[in-house]
Design an enzyme around this catalytic site. Structure first.
Site, PDB file in Angstrom:
ATOM      1  N   CYS A 136       0.834  -1.202   0.000  1.00 32.94           N
ATOM      2  CA  CYS A 136       0.000   0.000   0.000  1.00 32.94           C
ATOM      3  C   CYS A 136       0.873   1.258   0.000  1.00 32.94           C
ATOM      4  O   CYS A 136       0.718   2.149  -0.835  1.00 32.94           O
ATOM      5  CB  CYS A 136      -0.938  -0.010   1.204  1.00 32.94           C
ATOM      6  SG  CYS A 136      -2.018   1.432   1.283  1.00 32.94           S
ATOM      7  N   GLU A 206      -4.314  -4.660  -3.943  1.00 35.17           N
ATOM      8  CA  GLU A 206      -4.210  -3.257  -4.354  1.00 35.17           C
ATOM      9  C   GLU A 206      -4.815  -3.075  -5.746  1.00 35.17           C
ATOM     10  O   GLU A 206      -5.572  -2.125  -5.990  1.00 35.17           O
ATOM     11  CB  GLU A 206      -2.749  -2.792  -4.340  1.00 35.17           C
ATOM     12  CG  GLU A 206      -2.201  -2.503  -2.964  1.00 35.17           C
ATOM     13  CD  GLU A 206      -2.895  -1.335  -2.286  1.00 35.17           C
ATOM     14  OE1 GLU A 206      -3.281  -0.368  -2.969  1.00 35.17           O
ATOM     15  OE2 GLU A 206      -3.066  -1.389  -1.054  1.00 35.17           O
TER      16      GLU A 206
END
Length: 221
Positions: A136, A206
């Site tokens: 992230c 993601e």
């Protein structure tokens, strides 16, 4: 080769998918429908609240006081920096209640991703926590760097790009990369294989998070 470099090579094709995803490119060129960004901000607010909790678990699992303090600091910055940014977005997008974003029903991908983070954190070591959360940090930093010169023509999109391309955010990413490399130097091969698997899974999530926002993902029933 550092462990972080090894992981970065492993996920290159996944991250390239993120760089070229229509959500990301749509923010960069201003073509993303605003309802997709609105949905993203709501789901990302939910995600960040859980992300900070996982960082705090990492602080508790650290073996030294300095690392505990730094992981706790990162948890704090998740609120003070990124969450505050989203609160500003929420006001502009009309999705806050008394200044707070309320997400009663997280999307399937948002829930699955945060459950993955909690699983890695509660079952594993500090190394597993770092492997879970680093994609992230790191991916957003690379997106910020890649699209730094973009001019989407939409103020809220410009602010998003500028946030993740700035030096302060980059320094946080580099710190966590170095922390993971230091941990990996002392880890067994089995531990490193587990960290690699966790890192790859987070990288896949993601990509799925962009897709979730772009398609306005909902529960099928």
């Amino acid at each position: 080769m550092k462990f972080s470099e090894h992981l970065r090579k492993k996920v290159d094709s996944i991250w390239e998918g993120s760089f070229s995803h229509p959500f990301v490119t749509g923010v960069a060129d201003g073509s993303l429908p605003i309802e997709c960004f609105r949905y993203y901000v709501q789901q990302d607010s939910y995600y960040l609240s859980k992300f900070a909790q996982v960082q705090s678990i990492g602080a508790a699992k650290a073996k030294d006081f300095y690392t505990t303090s730094r992981m706790a600091y990162h948890a704090t910055t998740s609120y003070e920096a990124e969450h505050m940014l989203h609160e500003g977005f929420a006001k502009e997008l009309g999705i806050s209640k008394d200044g707070v974003i309320v997400v009663d029903n997280p999307a399937p991908t948002a829930l699955a991703y945060t459950n993955h983070l909690f699983s890695a954190a509660y079952k594993g070591s500090l190394g597993d926590v770092l492997a879970a959360i680093l994609p992230c940090y790191w991916l957003y930093w690379e997106i910020g760097e890649k699209f730094k010169g973009s001019s989407p023509g939409v103020p809220i999109y410009q602010k998003w790009i500028d946030t993740y391309g700035n030096e302060w955010f980059g320094s946080l990413v580099k710190e966590q990369i170095e922390r993971m490399d230091a941990y990996a130097e002392q880890a067994s091969e089995e531990e490193k294989r587990q960290m690699e698997s966790i890192f790859i899974t987070s990288s896949k999530y993601e990509y799925m998070f962009w897709e979730m926002a772009y398609t306005l993902e909902d529960w099928p029933i």
